[in-house]
Write a protein that holds these residues in place. Structure first.
Motif, PDB file in Angstrom:
ATOM      1  N   UNK A 135       1.286  -1.661  -0.016  1.00  0.00           N
ATOM      2  CA  UNK A 135       0.573   0.351  -0.048  1.00  0.00           C
ATOM      3  C   UNK A 135       0.671   1.178   0.179  1.00  0.00           C
ATOM      4  N   UNK A 136       1.877   1.115   0.378  1.00  0.00           N
ATOM      5  CA  UNK A 136       2.826   2.521   0.818  1.00  0.00           C
ATOM      6  C   UNK A 136       4.025   2.477  -0.324  1.00  0.00           C
ATOM      7  N   UNK A 137       4.018   2.215  -1.286  1.00  0.00           N
ATOM      8  CA  UNK A 137       4.687   1.935  -2.537  1.00  0.00           C
ATOM      9  C   UNK A 137       4.327   3.285  -3.039  1.00  0.00           C
ATOM     10  N   UNK A 138       3.336   3.444  -3.466  1.00  0.00           N
ATOM     11  CA  UNK A 138       2.924   4.774  -4.245  1.00  0.00           C
ATOM     12  C   UNK A 138       2.390   6.148  -2.935  1.00  0.00           C
ATOM     13  N   UNK A 139       2.685   5.766  -2.041  1.00  0.00           N
ATOM     14  CA  UNK A 139       2.222   6.624  -1.345  1.00  0.00           C
ATOM     15  C   UNK A 139       3.086   8.181  -1.065  1.00  0.00           C
ATOM     16  N   UNK A 140       3.109   9.154  -1.507  1.00  0.00           N
ATOM     17  CA  UNK A 140       3.928  10.038  -0.859  1.00  0.00           C
ATOM     18  C   UNK A 140       3.456  11.595  -0.126  1.00  0.00           C
ATOM     19  N   UNK A 141       4.079  11.061   1.692  1.00  0.00           N
ATOM     20  CA  UNK A 141       3.884  12.310   2.677  1.00  0.00           C
ATOM     21  C   UNK A 141       4.564  11.066   3.288  1.00  0.00           C
ATOM     22  N   UNK A 142       4.928  12.122   5.072  1.00  0.00           N
ATOM     23  CA  UNK A 142       5.451  11.970   5.606  1.00  0.00           C
ATOM     24  C   UNK A 142       4.814  10.457   6.191  1.00  0.00           C
ATOM     25  N   UNK A 143       5.131   9.604   6.434  1.00  0.00           N
ATOM     26  CA  UNK A 143       4.795   8.155   6.884  1.00  0.00           C
ATOM     27  C   UNK A 143       6.256   7.561   7.451  1.00  0.00           C
ATOM     28  N   UNK A 144       5.647   6.317   8.585  1.00  0.00           N
ATOM     29  CA  UNK A 144       6.485   5.406   9.297  1.00  0.00           C
ATOM     30  C   UNK A 144       5.499   4.565   9.934  1.00  0.00           C
ATOM     31  N   UNK A 145       6.044   2.975   9.755  1.00  0.00           N
ATOM     32  CA  UNK A 145       5.598   1.915  10.275  1.00  0.00           C
ATOM     33  C   UNK A 145       6.398   2.290  12.213  1.00  0.00           C
ATOM     34  N   UNK A 146       5.043   0.939  12.842  1.00  0.00           N
ATOM     35  CA  UNK A 146       5.360   0.865  13.816  1.00  0.00           C
ATOM     36  C   UNK A 146       4.831  -0.060  14.610  1.00  0.00           C
ATOM     37  N   UNK A 147       5.687  -0.965  15.454  1.00  0.00           N
ATOM     38  CA  UNK A 147       5.232  -2.105  16.186  1.00  0.00           C
ATOM     39  C   UNK A 147       5.313  -2.633  17.663  1.00  0.00           C
ATOM     40  N   UNK A 148       4.460  -2.624  18.620  1.00  0.00           N
ATOM     41  CA  UNK A 148       5.272  -3.738  19.606  1.00  0.00           C
ATOM     42  C   UNK A 148       6.148  -4.668  19.483  1.00  0.00           C
ATOM     43  N   UNK A 149       5.891  -5.126  18.497  1.00  0.00           N
ATOM     44  CA  UNK A 149       6.396  -6.929  17.584  1.00  0.00           C
ATOM     45  C   UNK A 149       7.544  -6.430  17.004  1.00  0.00           C
ATOM     46  N   UNK A 150       9.195  -6.601  17.662  1.00  0.00           N
ATOM     47  CA  UNK A 150      10.444  -6.526  16.811  1.00  0.00           C
ATOM     48  C   UNK A 150      10.257  -6.517  15.697  1.00  0.00           C
ATOM     49  N   UNK A 151       9.774  -8.069  15.546  1.00  0.00           N
ATOM     50  CA  UNK A 151       9.933  -9.011  14.036  1.00  0.00           C
ATOM     51  C   UNK A 151       8.986  -8.070  12.991  1.00  0.00           C
ATOM     52  N   UNK A 152       8.822  -7.240  13.246  1.00  0.00           N
ATOM     53  CA  UNK A 152       7.520  -6.257  12.352  1.00  0.00           C
ATOM     54  C   UNK A 152       9.108  -5.189  11.554  1.00  0.00           C
ATOM     55  N   UNK A 153      10.077  -4.873  12.751  1.00  0.00           N
ATOM     56  CA  UNK A 153      11.026  -3.585  12.586  1.00  0.00           C
ATOM     57  C   UNK A 153      11.999  -5.136  11.606  1.00  0.00           C
ATOM     58  N   UNK A 154      12.254  -5.626  11.596  1.00  0.00           N
ATOM     59  CA  UNK A 154      13.071  -6.665  11.145  1.00  0.00           C
ATOM     60  C   UNK A 154      12.869  -6.877  10.069  1.00  0.00           C
ATOM     61  N   UNK A 155      11.341  -7.167   9.396  1.00  0.00           N
ATOM     62  CA  UNK A 155      10.416  -7.222   8.424  1.00  0.00           C
ATOM     63  C   UNK A 155      10.988  -6.356   7.399  1.00  0.00           C
ATOM     64  N   UNK A 156      10.951  -4.989   8.130  1.00  0.00           N
ATOM     65  CA  UNK A 156      10.819  -3.756   7.046  1.00  0.00           C
ATOM     66  C   UNK A 156      12.649  -3.304   6.942  1.00  0.00           C
ATOM     67  N   UNK A 157      13.513  -3.092   7.674  1.00  0.00           N
ATOM     68  CA  UNK A 157      14.334  -3.387   7.564  1.00  0.00           C
ATOM     69  C   UNK A 157      14.922  -4.706   6.512  1.00  0.00           C
ATOM     70  N   UNK A 158      15.071  -5.249   6.752  1.00  0.00           N
ATOM     71  CA  UNK A 158      14.948  -6.497   5.690  1.00  0.00           C
ATOM     72  C   UNK A 158      14.359  -6.239   3.901  1.00  0.00           C
ATOM     73  N   UNK A 159      13.456  -6.187   4.254  1.00  0.00           N
ATOM     74  CA  UNK A 159      12.675  -5.885   2.342  1.00  0.00           C
ATOM     75  C   UNK A 159      12.257  -3.937   2.122  1.00  0.00           C
ATOM     76  N   UNK A 160      11.968  -4.076   3.276  1.00  0.00           N
ATOM     77  CA  UNK A 160      11.514  -2.192   2.814  1.00  0.00           C
ATOM     78  C   UNK A 160      12.951  -1.212   3.897  1.00  0.00           C
ATOM     79  N   UNK A 161      14.184  -1.897   3.610  1.00  0.00           N
ATOM     80  CA  UNK A 161      14.289  -0.599   4.385  1.00  0.00           C
ATOM     81  C   UNK A 161      14.546   0.738   4.320  1.00  0.00           C
TER      82      UNK A 161
END
Length: 244
Positions: A135-161
């Protein structure tokens, strides 16, 4: 050709104003995580914090609870229904329905900074992370993801840095040695750009140490003047709700 903003500049732009928790709701009949609450936040000049979960067919739905009973008065869980079914479910006694993340991104369209809390427990985080990233690939604007689950951060670090990412933290029930170890391990796994910290935990040695090292600290959920005072002394930005 102008250069792209640095990660630090993007982060500074993201946290430049307060965020309305699940949109600006709780008054005028507005309900959390709905289009009306997001428009109200934009009108108030606030950023927006919202929640996402994965539907049965792999889309990102914008809703906080895993179950449908509190907001929709229905049995079942969000993950048990396809997005087209969720989109027909009315929230409370309003005309609002459960939107997809793509619909909400089209609505916001860069008019407010956006925090997307990715709600996926356990280690099987890929389906929701992939849906959010798609969903974020075509989005233009200030945005971030966040989660209690550190695996979410790991996934984005690896796949959408390139996507800014945050770690959501509470020390509730985790004040001892085991909790401290868990927080440090989560930080190591997620490698976040910022923390989103429970305001009830301030002052916090962990949050203060991260902040002293240059990591921005946001805090949730700020509802009272006492919360605001704690936030002012210990955090860089607030995620707030208007008291009833």
């Amino acid at each position: 050709m102008p250069s792209s903003p640095s990660r630090a500049d993007r982060l500074a732009a993201l946290v430049a104003r307060p965020f309305a928790h699940r949109g600006l709701h709780g008054h005028d009949g507005l309900i959390e995580n709905t289009r009306g609450a997001f428009e109200a936040a934009i009108a108030a000049g606030s950023g927006i914090e919202l929640d996402t979960q994965v539907s049965a067919d792999g889309d990102a739905a914008v809703i906080h609870d895993y179950a449908l009973d509190r907001l929709a008065g229905l049995p079942g869980r969000v993950c048990g229904l396809a997005m087209r079914e969720l989109e027909r479910i009315r929230i409370g006694r309003t005309g609002e329905t459960i939107p997809s993340l793509e619909q909400v991104l089209a609505l916001i369209a860069g008019r407010a900074p956006l925090l997307i809390e990715v709600k996926s427990p356990g280690r099987q985080v890929a389906p929701l992370c992939e849906a959010v990233n798609r969903a974020l690939r075509s989005y233009i604007g200030a945005v971030a993801v966040m989660s209690f689950n550190p695996e979410i951060g790991r996934w984005f670090r690896s796949h959408a840095p390139d996507v800014l990412r945050g770690l959501v933290v509470t020390e509730e029930g985790k004040k001892g040695f085991r909790g401290r170890i868990e927080r440090h391990l989560s930080l190591r796994v997620a490698k976040p750009d910022f923390l989103a910290y429970d305001v009830r935990d301030f002052p916090s040695r962990f949050a203060s140490g991260c902040r002293a090292g240059g990591m921005p600290v946001l805090t949730w959920t700020v509802r009272t003047e006492a919360d605001r005072a704690r936030a002012a002394a210990n955090a860089d930005q607030i995620i707030y709700e208007v008291p009833a």
